[in-house]
Design a protein around this motif. Structure first.
Motif, short mmCIF file in Angstrom:
data_model
loop_
_atom_site.label_atom_id
_atom_site.label_comp_id
_atom_site.label_asym_id
_atom_site.label_seq_id
_atom_site.Cartn_x
_atom_site.Cartn_y
_atom_site.Cartn_z
N UNK A 8 0.84 -1.20 0.00
CA UNK A 8 0.00 0.00 0.00
C UNK A 8 0.88 1.25 0.00
N UNK A 9 1.91 1.27 0.82
CA UNK A 9 2.78 2.44 0.91
C UNK A 9 3.52 2.69 -0.40
N UNK A 10 3.82 1.65 -1.13
CA UNK A 10 4.54 1.79 -2.40
C UNK A 10 3.71 2.56 -3.43
N UNK A 11 2.41 2.62 -3.24
CA UNK A 11 1.54 3.35 -4.16
C UNK A 11 1.63 4.87 -3.97
N UNK A 12 2.38 5.33 -2.97
CA UNK A 12 2.51 6.76 -2.72
C UNK A 12 3.20 7.48 -3.87
N UNK A 13 4.00 6.76 -4.62
CA UNK A 13 4.67 7.39 -5.75
C UNK A 13 5.81 6.53 -6.25
N UNK A 14 6.22 6.79 -7.48
CA UNK A 14 7.29 6.00 -8.09
C UNK A 14 8.62 6.18 -7.38
N UNK A 15 8.82 7.31 -6.74
CA UNK A 15 10.10 7.57 -6.08
C UNK A 15 10.20 6.87 -4.73
N UNK A 16 9.08 6.39 -4.22
CA UNK A 16 9.10 5.72 -2.91
C UNK A 16 9.62 4.30 -3.05
N UNK A 17 10.64 4.00 -2.29
CA UNK A 17 11.15 2.63 -2.20
C UNK A 17 10.80 2.13 -0.82
N UNK A 18 9.93 1.16 -0.77
CA UNK A 18 9.41 0.66 0.50
C UNK A 18 9.86 -0.78 0.68
N UNK A 19 10.38 -1.07 1.86
CA UNK A 19 10.83 -2.44 2.15
C UNK A 19 10.13 -2.94 3.41
N UNK A 20 9.48 -4.06 3.28
CA UNK A 20 8.89 -4.73 4.44
C UNK A 20 9.89 -5.76 4.94
N UNK A 21 10.21 -5.68 6.21
CA UNK A 21 11.13 -6.64 6.79
C UNK A 21 10.43 -7.24 8.00
N UNK A 22 9.67 -8.31 7.78
CA UNK A 22 8.88 -8.89 8.87
C UNK A 22 9.74 -9.71 9.82
N UNK A 23 10.62 -9.01 10.52
CA UNK A 23 11.52 -9.64 11.49
C UNK A 23 11.48 -8.84 12.77
N UNK A 24 11.79 -9.49 13.86
CA UNK A 24 11.90 -8.81 15.14
C UNK A 24 13.11 -7.89 15.09
N UNK A 25 12.93 -6.64 15.51
CA UNK A 25 14.05 -5.70 15.53
C UNK A 25 14.57 -5.61 16.95
N UNK A 26 15.86 -5.93 17.09
CA UNK A 26 16.53 -5.97 18.40
C UNK A 26 18.03 -5.95 18.14
N UNK A 27 18.80 -5.95 19.21
CA UNK A 27 20.26 -5.90 19.06
C UNK A 27 20.77 -6.98 18.12
N UNK A 28 20.27 -8.21 18.25
CA UNK A 28 20.77 -9.32 17.44
C UNK A 28 20.51 -9.12 15.96
N UNK A 29 19.37 -8.57 15.59
CA UNK A 29 19.06 -8.39 14.17
C UNK A 29 19.67 -7.11 13.61
N UNK A 30 20.25 -6.28 14.49
CA UNK A 30 20.95 -5.07 14.04
C UNK A 30 22.45 -5.29 13.95
N UNK A 31 22.91 -6.49 14.32
CA UNK A 31 24.34 -6.81 14.25
C UNK A 31 24.77 -6.94 12.80
N UNK A 32 26.06 -6.85 12.56
CA UNK A 32 26.62 -6.98 11.22
C UNK A 32 26.10 -8.25 10.55
N UNK A 33 25.59 -8.09 9.34
CA UNK A 33 25.05 -9.22 8.59
C UNK A 33 23.58 -9.50 8.86
#
Length: 107
Positions: A8-33
């Protein structure tokens, strides 16, 4: 849900790059890689946040503040909806203030 919201958000315009990342965000998922490592954040211009916990909201808020990224926090509280924008050096971020019941709701 994340994938549907991104579509839905991607329909805001051609310049919008939207990424869905259905993952838990925490220290472990913010680590390198991880899915939210520095390479991910370096490609972000605006954070649109819709998470299901106060702890996740605080974590992403801290990440946005540290990287000087604007953030729009959206959610519900009971039957009411809200949106809170946070613009670096212009408005307060989510973590700038604390409600009296934040500690009880944190986990």
């Amino acid at each position: 849900a994340a994938t549907a919201a991104a579509a839905v958000a991607a329909r805001f315009g051609d310049a919008a790059r939207v990424a869905a990342v259905p993952r838990r965000i925490e220290e472990a998922t913010c680590a390198e890689g991880g899915p939210f490592d520095d390479a991910f954040w370096n490609d972000v211009d605006l954070v649109c946040l819709a998470v299901d916990s106060v702890a996740a909201r605080r974590f992403v808020d801290r990440a946005a503040v540290a990287r000087r990224l604007p953030l729009v926090d959206c959610g519900t509280l009971g039957s009411a909806a809200y949106a809170q924008p946070a613009v670096p050096e212009t408005t307060e971020s989510f973590g700038a203030t604390a409600d009296a019941d934040d500690d009880a709701a944190a986990d």
